[in-house]
Design an enzyme around this catalytic site. Sequence first.
Site, PDB file in Angstrom:
ATOM      1  N   HIS A  36       0.832  -1.214   0.000  1.00  0.00           N
ATOM      2  CA  HIS A  36       0.000   0.000   0.000  1.00  0.00           C
ATOM      3  C   HIS A  36       0.861   1.257   0.000  1.00  0.00           C
ATOM      4  O   HIS A  36       0.433   2.315   0.467  1.00  0.00           O
ATOM      5  CB  HIS A  36      -1.000  -0.026   1.163  1.00  0.00           C
ATOM      6  CG  HIS A  36      -2.011  -1.131   1.005  1.00  0.00           C
ATOM      7  ND1 HIS A  36      -3.101  -1.011   0.183  1.00  0.00           N
ATOM      8  CD2 HIS A  36      -2.056  -2.385   1.502  1.00  0.00           C
ATOM      9  CE1 HIS A  36      -3.796  -2.149   0.198  1.00  0.00           C
ATOM     10  NE2 HIS A  36      -3.171  -3.002   0.993  1.00  0.00           N
ATOM     11  N   THR A  37       2.060   1.134  -0.519  1.00  0.00           N
ATOM     12  CA  THR A  37       2.928   2.306  -0.670  1.00  0.00           C
ATOM     13  C   THR A  37       3.012   2.731  -2.126  1.00  0.00           C
ATOM     14  O   THR A  37       3.329   3.876  -2.410  1.00  0.00           O
ATOM     15  CB  THR A  37       4.354   1.980  -0.177  1.00  0.00           C
ATOM     16  OG1 THR A  37       4.723   0.699  -0.700  1.00  0.00           O
ATOM     17  CG2 THR A  37       4.434   1.936   1.334  1.00  0.00           C
ATOM     18  N   SER A  69     -10.562 -20.472 -20.248  1.00  0.00           N
ATOM     19  CA  SER A  69      -9.548 -20.294 -19.216  1.00  0.00           C
ATOM     20  C   SER A  69      -9.516 -21.546 -18.352  1.00  0.00           C
ATOM     21  O   SER A  69     -10.572 -22.109 -18.043  1.00  0.00           O
ATOM     22  CB  SER A  69      -9.920 -19.062 -18.373  1.00  0.00           C
ATOM     23  OG  SER A  69      -9.677 -19.299 -17.002  1.00  0.00           O
ATOM     24  N   SER A 129      -2.452 -12.119 -10.194  1.00  0.00           N
ATOM     25  CA  SER A 129      -2.957 -12.775 -11.395  1.00  0.00           C
ATOM     26  C   SER A 129      -3.537 -11.734 -12.357  1.00  0.00           C
ATOM     27  O   SER A 129      -3.454 -11.904 -13.573  1.00  0.00           O
ATOM     28  CB  SER A 129      -4.020 -13.811 -11.035  1.00  0.00           C
ATOM     29  OG  SER A 129      -5.088 -13.198 -10.362  1.00  0.00           O
ATOM     30  N   GLU A 162      -6.733  -2.049 -15.346  1.00  0.00           N
ATOM     31  CA  GLU A 162      -7.259  -2.192 -13.964  1.00  0.00           C
ATOM     32  C   GLU A 162      -8.106  -0.979 -13.589  1.00  0.00           C
ATOM     33  O   GLU A 162      -9.192  -1.113 -13.025  1.00  0.00           O
ATOM     34  CB  GLU A 162      -6.110  -2.303 -12.965  1.00  0.00           C
ATOM     35  CG  GLU A 162      -5.342  -3.574 -13.037  1.00  0.00           C
ATOM     36  CD  GLU A 162      -5.900  -4.672 -12.139  1.00  0.00           C
ATOM     37  OE1 GLU A 162      -6.973  -4.493 -11.538  1.00  0.00           O
ATOM     38  OE2 GLU A 162      -5.247  -5.725 -12.083  1.00  0.00           O
ATOM     39  N   ASP A 174       2.688  -4.068  -9.413  1.00  0.00           N
ATOM     40  CA  ASP A 174       2.492  -5.406  -9.972  1.00  0.00           C
ATOM     41  C   ASP A 174       2.838  -5.450 -11.460  1.00  0.00           C
ATOM     42  O   ASP A 174       3.464  -6.385 -11.944  1.00  0.00           O
ATOM     43  CB  ASP A 174       1.030  -5.855  -9.791  1.00  0.00           C
ATOM     44  CG  ASP A 174       0.629  -5.859  -8.332  1.00  0.00           C
ATOM     45  OD1 ASP A 174       1.527  -5.764  -7.477  1.00  0.00           O
ATOM     46  OD2 ASP A 174      -0.582  -5.935  -8.052  1.00  0.00           O
TER      47      ASP A 174
HETATM   48  C1  GLA Z   1      -2.455  -4.743  -5.100  1.00  0.00           C
HETATM   49  C2  GLA Z   1      -2.258  -3.610  -6.087  1.00  0.00           C
HETATM   50  C3  GLA Z   1      -0.849  -3.017  -5.993  1.00  0.00           C
HETATM   51  C4  GLA Z   1      -0.493  -2.680  -4.546  1.00  0.00           C
HETATM   52  C5  GLA Z   1      -0.828  -3.840  -3.613  1.00  0.00           C
HETATM   53  C6  GLA Z   1      -0.659  -3.458  -2.162  1.00  0.00           C
HETATM   54  O1  GLA Z   1      -1.627  -5.820  -5.449  1.00  0.00           O
HETATM   55  O2  GLA Z   1      -2.476  -4.063  -7.402  1.00  0.00           O
HETATM   56  O3  GLA Z   1      -0.755  -1.887  -6.822  1.00  0.00           O
HETATM   57  O4  GLA Z   1      -1.115  -1.495  -4.135  1.00  0.00           O
HETATM   58  O5  GLA Z   1      -2.147  -4.300  -3.779  1.00  0.00           O
HETATM   59  O6  GLA Z   1       0.667  -3.155  -1.914  1.00  0.00           O
END
Ligand code: GLA
Length: 363
Positions: A36-37, A69, A129, A162, A174
């Site tokens: 969450h950073t 899938s 995923s 997203e 991610d």
């Molecule tokens: C999910 C989001 C990322 C990140 C994490 C928490 O995976 O896709 O961008 O914020 O949560 O660190």
Amino acid sequence: MFNLNYTSIKLFQDFFSISPYTSSSANGRVNLIGDHTDYNYGLVMPSPLSLKLDISILPTDNGKIRGISNHFGSKERLLNEELDKSWLDFIKGGLEVFYKQYYDFDGIFKKGINVAVNSSIPPGAGISSSAAISVAILKAISYAERKEIGNNEIAVLAQKIEHDFIGTKCGLMDQMVATNGIYNNAMFYNLKTNKIKNIKLFKNHNFLVIHSGIKRKLSEGNYNKRLNDCTEASRKMGVLRLSDAKLSMTSKLKGKLKKRALHVLSENLRVKGCFNFLKNNNSNAFGKMMFDSHESLSKNYEVSSPELDNLILFSKEIGAEGARLTGAGFGGCIVVLVDKKYSEEFLIRLKRKFKDIWLVDKI
Ligand code: GLA
């Protein structure tokens, strides 16, 4: 179910009775520390997993998206139909985002697309995923269109899928590790400067990625609520981005906003510390930061659960050097740092106590 000997090409051939035009893939990730950073323009340290998703595609002329899938079965809908919260939203998103960015026409898939996805990444486990499918479909479309796109650009487009098609206002971690990560390395990533440093993992330790047995869903809104809290906290402290604030400035905040800011600012410091601990092969100090991170995610960011907390507590009791929830939280996976020599016994002891857990990957 996932079958290691199967590929999306084979799945495609079996389902559509024809070979695909092109294929691509992307790996899952575990975040070692720094959760969450990313959307607060702070620091993160994920690492790619061996688990991956591969995708095969073929243009058609029936006006449809047709998909198969290994996780979700088959599904089809019209190319121009509304989003329906199924995995086909990622395909629709991939097509729209790609063509909007690079062409003023609909490309070779304008009349339809057939897609097969074969993935060993369990969905809803907090190991990315959705970034994997977003990155993989964009890469496949770009191969089909013979358009070369850089890794960072793909990552930004995948994030757009997203944001605009799935509804999760996620950060860029991610997607960046899916495109820039190196297996067996941690990716130290500063979202403010957009700089990456890949660094080798510990030689004598494993990071175990363990599923808690509880599924997680991001689009349910909890994630976006945390983002709103951070925006509000930044505004009250007079900074553009939460990571620009100093810990002392949190005295201007109260209640949950103060807790959110304390988590983000202290987590950035922990990631920085862990980067040095990894460089100096100090697994013990790294592990301590992981426990602290979990505590902060649980108490201040409030994204843990009693089950995850118990797993972390027990992991510590039976000799893990570090452990924390990984990814967004609200269920999903934990990541545990253990001495390689102890990792098997550790798992046996954990499984004896928590029947629903399973080892997802080990790096
Ligand atoms: C999910 C989001 C990322 C990140 C994490 C928490 O995976 O896709 O961008 O914020 O949560 O660190």
